[in-house]
Each structure stands twice: as C-alpha cells, then as structure tokens.
Design a protein around this motif. Sequence first.
Motif, short mmCIF file in Angstrom:
data_model
loop_
_atom_site.label_atom_id
_atom_site.label_comp_id
_atom_site.label_asym_id
_atom_site.label_seq_id
_atom_site.Cartn_x
_atom_site.Cartn_y
_atom_site.Cartn_z
N LEU A 49 41.38 46.37 2.83
CA LEU A 49 41.07 45.92 1.48
C LEU A 49 41.65 44.54 1.25
CD1 LEU A 49 42.06 49.11 -0.57
CD2 LEU A 49 39.81 48.57 0.38
N LEU A 50 41.04 43.79 0.33
CA LEU A 50 41.60 42.52 -0.12
C LEU A 50 41.97 42.65 -1.59
CD1 LEU A 50 42.26 39.51 0.22
CD2 LEU A 50 39.87 39.01 -0.36
N LEU A 51 43.21 42.33 -1.92
CA LEU A 51 43.68 42.32 -3.30
C LEU A 51 43.92 40.88 -3.71
CD1 LEU A 51 44.92 43.60 -5.89
CD2 LEU A 51 47.09 43.77 -4.64
N VAL A 52 43.19 40.42 -4.73
CA VAL A 52 43.36 39.05 -5.23
C VAL A 52 43.98 39.15 -6.62
CG1 VAL A 52 42.27 36.81 -5.57
CG2 VAL A 52 41.24 38.44 -3.97
N GLU A 53 45.27 38.87 -6.71
CA GLU A 53 46.04 39.08 -7.95
C GLU A 53 47.18 38.06 -7.96
OE1 GLU A 53 47.64 39.70 -11.16
OE2 GLU A 53 46.09 41.22 -10.86
N ASP A 54 47.31 37.31 -9.05
CA ASP A 54 48.32 36.24 -9.11
C ASP A 54 49.64 36.70 -9.71
OD1 ASP A 54 47.04 36.46 -11.65
OD2 ASP A 54 47.83 34.50 -12.21
N GLU A 55 49.70 37.89 -10.29
CA GLU A 55 50.95 38.38 -10.87
C GLU A 55 51.73 39.08 -9.75
OE1 GLU A 55 54.04 39.66 -12.37
OE2 GLU A 55 52.76 41.43 -12.19
N PRO A 56 52.84 38.49 -9.29
CA PRO A 56 53.52 39.00 -8.08
C PRO A 56 53.95 40.47 -8.17
CG PRO A 56 54.34 36.82 -8.65
CD PRO A 56 53.48 37.26 -9.79
N ARG A 57 54.48 40.88 -9.32
CA ARG A 57 54.97 42.25 -9.43
C ARG A 57 53.82 43.26 -9.32
NH1 ARG A 57 58.82 43.81 -14.37
NH2 ARG A 57 60.10 42.28 -13.24
N LEU A 58 52.71 42.97 -10.00
CA LEU A 58 51.55 43.87 -9.92
C LEU A 58 50.95 43.86 -8.53
CD1 LEU A 58 49.53 45.77 -11.23
CD2 LEU A 58 48.25 43.77 -12.04
N ALA A 59 50.86 42.68 -7.91
CA ALA A 59 50.31 42.59 -6.56
C ALA A 59 51.15 43.40 -5.58
CB ALA A 59 50.23 41.13 -6.12
N ARG A 60 52.47 43.29 -5.72
CA ARG A 60 53.37 44.04 -4.84
C ARG A 60 53.23 45.54 -5.05
NH1 ARG A 60 57.30 41.15 -5.79
NH2 ARG A 60 58.23 42.32 -7.52
N SER A 61 53.19 45.96 -6.31
CA SER A 61 53.08 47.39 -6.62
C SER A 61 51.75 47.97 -6.12
CB SER A 61 53.19 47.59 -8.13
OG SER A 61 52.92 48.92 -8.50
N LEU A 62 50.66 47.28 -6.38
CA LEU A 62 49.35 47.77 -5.96
C LEU A 62 49.22 47.80 -4.44
CD1 LEU A 62 46.78 46.18 -8.43
CD2 LEU A 62 47.37 48.59 -8.18
N SER A 63 49.67 46.74 -3.78
CA SER A 63 49.53 46.69 -2.32
C SER A 63 50.37 47.78 -1.67
CB SER A 63 49.92 45.31 -1.78
OG SER A 63 51.26 44.98 -2.10
N GLN A 64 51.57 48.04 -2.19
CA GLN A 64 52.41 49.10 -1.63
C GLN A 64 51.75 50.46 -1.83
OE1 GLN A 64 56.17 48.48 -3.61
NE2 GLN A 64 56.87 46.98 -2.11
N GLY A 65 51.20 50.69 -3.02
CA GLY A 65 50.54 51.96 -3.29
C GLY A 65 49.33 52.18 -2.42
N LEU A 66 48.51 51.16 -2.24
CA LEU A 66 47.30 51.28 -1.42
C LEU A 66 47.65 51.44 0.06
CD1 LEU A 66 45.12 48.61 -3.22
CD2 LEU A 66 44.71 51.08 -3.20
N ARG A 67 48.70 50.78 0.49
CA ARG A 67 49.14 50.97 1.89
C ARG A 67 49.64 52.40 2.10
NH1 ARG A 67 51.88 45.18 1.45
NH2 ARG A 67 50.12 43.92 2.21
N ALA A 68 50.31 52.95 1.10
CA ALA A 68 50.77 54.33 1.20
C ALA A 68 49.59 55.30 1.28
CB ALA A 68 51.65 54.69 -0.01
N GLU A 69 48.42 54.89 0.73
CA GLU A 69 47.21 55.71 0.83
C GLU A 69 46.56 55.59 2.20
OE1 GLU A 69 45.56 57.60 -1.54
OE2 GLU A 69 47.09 57.32 -3.08
#
Length: 222
Positions: A3-23
Amino acid sequence: MRLLLVEDEPRLARSLSQGLRAEGYAVDVAGDGVSGLEQALSTSYAAIVLDLMLPRLNGYRVCQQLRRAQNPVPVLILTAKNGEYDLAEALDCGADDFLSKPFSYVVLTARLRALIRRGAGGRPAHLTVGDLTVDPAARRCTVGTDQLRLTGKEFGVLECLARRAGQAVPKTEILDAVWDSAFRGDLNIVEVYIANLRRKLTTAQADCTIETVRGHGYRLTP
C-alpha cells in the motif's frame, strides 16, 4: 500486498502505517503530493490511501494525474473536509472512496479490503493450491475447512507464493512484496518466515509444500 500512504501529518502517518503493517501489509509512506505521485507512478500498489490537503500538490491533483496516466490503482481519500462538494470533487477526480477525519480504523481497513477486492483487475479473488485457500482481501487462509492462523508477514509470504504457485519465486521478490521500502534488514529474514510456514502447513496436514529452489528462491506446489 503493498500500500501507499500519502499523508503529511507525521503522527497520523506513523499511526496508520504501523497499524496497516500489523495487518500484514507492506506500507510505503510519502509526506507530500509530489513524492506520493512519483511513488504511485513508479511502483505497483494494491491501493493508495491519500490525504487531500497535502503540500506541493494536493490530493485532488494527485488522483487526477494518476487517472490521466491511466493508472487504475484503487484510491481511498482521507480528509478533514466532509462537505458534499468535496466528496463530489474527489470522486470526479478519480477517487474510489472517501473517508472523513476523524475516522474509525476498523472502517478504514474494511474499506481498503473492499477496494482491493474490486480493484483486483481480473485476478482471482481466492488463491488455491491443493487444499490450501488464500483470500488476499479478507487476509484469511484455510486448509480444507479449517482456518490457518498466520501472522501478518507469514500471510504476506504465503500469498506471494500462492500467486505464483508452481513457479520459483526469488527471495528478493518476496521481500519486495511483503516488506515496505524502508526495510533495511537481512534478506535471510525470508528464510525465517518460510520455516514458520512450513511448520504450520505440516501441522495442519495441508496438501501442499514449500520447496527450496537452490540458488533462486521458493516454490509452493500441491
């Protein structure tokens, strides 16, 4: 599945990427529209999660340019806007779905699974090798009627092999499919997951096996 996540808010990008990787997804992250567009055009993704309000190039234009390039990748828009005109513009630019912030992570992942199912581009919805069935969209694997419990990375490796059942798949291709571009670890990590999968398939008495192809990689065969 990448997946590609395009998000400029660092905290949200970090949270979403960690959650999706856990999936079990491999996730590449871009922090602005220009970088996101470049990555989307140069790499094959199962889906893109795209913020609207991005620096350098907004999400509307990113999506529009993807479609002009005839890139059919499913796009899920994330935005703080929730007006009907914003939704209409996002869909007119070529987005496939729209989710307003704040949003439920459970809903996000469910919508991603639905987009991936619809955007499979003629690929089979289920992968079958012997009595093993892999459902990539639902992230579910069964041997006969029994569910095979796998970690996210184990599922990703097995899916990669099942998509090319009967063919030798190089370690590098497995790594590219299952680990994101930020991974800088040892290539031999693939061997660890292959060993785990072999053990679980044997325990489940699956009618398939993972063969080692010397000097090349691994092959899943019935």
